[in-house]
Write an enzyme that holds these catalytic residues in place. Structure first.
Site, PDB file in Angstrom:
ATOM      1  N   ASP A 143      -0.435  -7.365   1.810  1.00  0.00           N
ATOM      2  CA  ASP A 143       0.206  -6.040   1.815  1.00  0.00           C
ATOM      3  C   ASP A 143       1.729  -6.206   1.884  1.00  0.00           C
ATOM      4  O   ASP A 143       2.347  -6.013   2.941  1.00  0.00           O
ATOM      5  CB  ASP A 143      -0.317  -5.234   3.012  1.00  0.00           C
ATOM      6  CG  ASP A 143       0.011  -3.754   2.897  1.00  0.00           C
ATOM      7  OD1 ASP A 143       0.467  -3.334   1.814  1.00  0.00           O
ATOM      8  OD2 ASP A 143      -0.201  -3.034   3.888  1.00  0.00           O
ATOM      9  N   GLY A 203       2.926   6.336   8.888  1.00  0.00           N
ATOM     10  CA  GLY A 203       4.316   6.612   8.515  1.00  0.00           C
ATOM     11  C   GLY A 203       5.245   5.463   8.882  1.00  0.00           C
ATOM     12  O   GLY A 203       6.368   5.384   8.396  1.00  0.00           O
ATOM     13  N   SER A 240       4.304   2.332   8.342  1.00  0.00           N
ATOM     14  CA  SER A 240       3.969   1.165   7.518  1.00  0.00           C
ATOM     15  C   SER A 240       5.068   0.840   6.524  1.00  0.00           C
ATOM     16  O   SER A 240       5.826   1.700   6.076  1.00  0.00           O
ATOM     17  CB  SER A 240       2.607   1.285   6.846  1.00  0.00           C
ATOM     18  OG  SER A 240       2.375   2.563   6.420  1.00  0.00           O
ATOM     19  N   HIS A 283       0.816  -1.223   0.000  1.00  0.00           N
ATOM     20  CA  HIS A 283       0.000   0.000   0.000  1.00  0.00           C
ATOM     21  C   HIS A 283       0.846   1.268   0.000  1.00  0.00           C
ATOM     22  O   HIS A 283       0.302   2.364  -0.120  1.00  0.00           O
ATOM     23  CB  HIS A 283      -1.028  -0.029   1.144  1.00  0.00           C
ATOM     24  CG  HIS A 283      -0.521   0.463   2.458  1.00  0.00           C
ATOM     25  ND1 HIS A 283      -0.106  -0.378   3.477  1.00  0.00           N
ATOM     26  CD2 HIS A 283      -0.361   1.714   2.932  1.00  0.00           C
ATOM     27  CE1 HIS A 283       0.272   0.360   4.512  1.00  0.00           C
ATOM     28  NE2 HIS A 283       0.125   1.622   4.201  1.00  0.00           N
TER      29      HIS A 283
HETATM   30  C1  4AZ Z   1      -0.653   3.776   8.775  1.00  0.00           C
HETATM   31  O1  4AZ Z   1      -1.520   4.601   8.501  1.00  0.00           O
HETATM   32  C2  4AZ Z   1      -0.812   2.953   9.994  1.00  0.00           C
HETATM   33  N1  4AZ Z   1      -1.637   1.255  14.625  1.00  0.00           N
HETATM   34  C3  4AZ Z   1       0.125   1.973  10.288  1.00  0.00           C
HETATM   35  C4  4AZ Z   1      -0.013   1.215  11.429  1.00  0.00           C
HETATM   36  C5  4AZ Z   1      -1.071   1.413  12.269  1.00  0.00           C
HETATM   37  C6  4AZ Z   1      -2.017   2.398  12.003  1.00  0.00           C
HETATM   38  C7  4AZ Z   1      -1.877   3.171  10.859  1.00  0.00           C
HETATM   39  C8  4AZ Z   1      -1.193   0.559  13.498  1.00  0.00           C
HETATM   40  O2  4AZ Z   1       0.334   3.647   8.077  1.00  0.00           O
END
Ligand code: 4AZ
Length: 256
Positions: A100, A199, A201, A46
Site C-alpha cells: 500500500d 482519513g 491513511s 489505496h
Molecule cells: C482508514 O480507513 C483507516 N486504526 C486508517 C487507519 C486505521 C483504520 C482505518 C487504523 O483509512
C-alpha cells in the site's frame, strides 16, 4: 487521529493533504501524505481506488496546512499533480492492502515545487531494511476522524504516539492472524487509547533515531480505530527504498 492532541503543522512540516476534485468540481479531502523531496509526496496506494486509470489532473496537494476547512494562502503551498505512481504489487484481494504505497509528483511552478519554510519541510527516509525494536515509540499525524463512530473528520491536524508491535504478536490469531505481510508492521498504544483512523491513511509514522526523524511507516489500515487487539497497520517504508528511487528518478526524466 483518535486520542493524541491537536498539533501544529510546524511539528509535522512534511505532512501533505491530498484533495480530489469531483465531477461537480467540489474539492474533497482524500488522504494524507509525506513530502520526501521538493516535488514528491509518499502516500498510500489505496488512496487511488481507480488504480492506473486515476486521473492526476483531478488531485491537488496542499502543504503547510493546519486546518482542513480553512485555507491560509500566505503559508500554505498548493500544487497540481503531474503524475501518480501506484505500486505495481498493490493488492487488496485478501482485504489487507499489500504494497500500500504510492508516489505523487507535484507539478512545478517556474521549475520549482515545495519551498522550505517553518511549515513545509521534507522528511528523511530510513536506510533500507532498518528495523526498530518492538516497543519503540513513534509519532503519527493526520486530519482523519477523532473516533471511528464519527462521520466527520478532524478540523485540525492531530498527532499521537504509538509503539511498534512485534510481527509475531500482530500475527496472533486474536490480532490480525495471517493478514500481516512482510510489507506491513503494526503499531498501537499499550492501552489502545491512541490510533490512526479513517482519513489519516497515506500519512506519516515517523520515528526518532539519533535525534533525527525518519518516515518508517505510511498509515494504511486497521479494523476500526483505537480498538483493543486491533493495532494500526502501516506500510513498511524500508522495503521500498529501491522502488522509491526508481520511480522518483523516472519522474525526473519523463516528467521533469
Ligand atoms: C482508514 O480507513 C483507516 N486504526 C486508517 C487507519 C486505521 C483504520 C482505518 C487504523 O483509512
Amino acid at each position: 487521529i483518535v486520542g493524541g492532541t491537536v498539533a501544529t503543522v510546524e511539528s509535522h512540516p512534511w505532512i501533505a493533504a491530498i484533495f480530489w476534485r469531483t465531477k461537480s468540481r467540489e474539492k474533497v479531502f482524500r488522504c494524507g501524505g509525506s513530502l520526501i523531496s521538493a516535488c514528491w509526496v509518499l502516500t498510500a496506494a489505496h488512496c487511488f481506488p481507480d488504480g492506473n486509470n486515476t486521473k492526476a489532473e483531478r488531485f491537488t496537494v496542499i502543504l503547510g496546512k493546519n486546518a482542513l476547512n480553512e485555507s491560509n494562502p500566505t503559508v500554505e503551498q498548493k500544487f497540481r499533480v503531474e503524475k501518480i505512481f501506484i505500486h505495481e504489487g498493490f493488492d487488496n484481494n485478501d482485504g489487507n492492502f499489500n504494497n500500500d504505497i504510492a508516489l505523487v509528483k507535484l507539478k512545478t511552478k517556474l521549475g520549482k515545487c515545495a519551498k522550505e519554510s517553518d511549515k513545509v519541510r521534507t522528511v528523511c527516509l530510513p536506510p533500507p531494511q532498518q528495523r526498530l525494536q518492538p516497543g519503540f515509540t513513534c509519532d503519527i499525524a493526520g486530519y482523519g476522524k477523532e473516533s471511528h463512530a464519527l462521520w466527520y473528520r478532524s478540523q485540525y491536524l492531530k498527532e499521537a504516539q504509538v509503539n511498534l508491535l512485534a510481527d509475531n504478536v500482530c500475527r496472533q490469531k486474536n490480532y490480525y492472524d495471517n493478514m500481516i505481510t512482510d510489507n506491513m508492521f503494526c503499531a498501537a498504544r499499550p492501552d489502545w487509547s491512541q490510533d490512526a483512523c479513517e482519513g489519516d491513511s497515506g500519512g506519516p509514522l515517523v520515528c526518532e533515531v539519533g535525534s533525527r526523524l525518519f518516515l518508517f511507516g505510511v498509515i494504511s489500515w486497521g479494523d476500526g480505530c483505537a480498538k483493543e487487539l486491533r493495532p494500526g497497520v502501516y506500510t513498511r517504508v524500508t522495503n521500498y527504498n529501491k522502488w522509491i528511487e526508481e520511480k522518483t528518478h523516472l519522474g525526473s526524466i519523463t516528467a521533469g
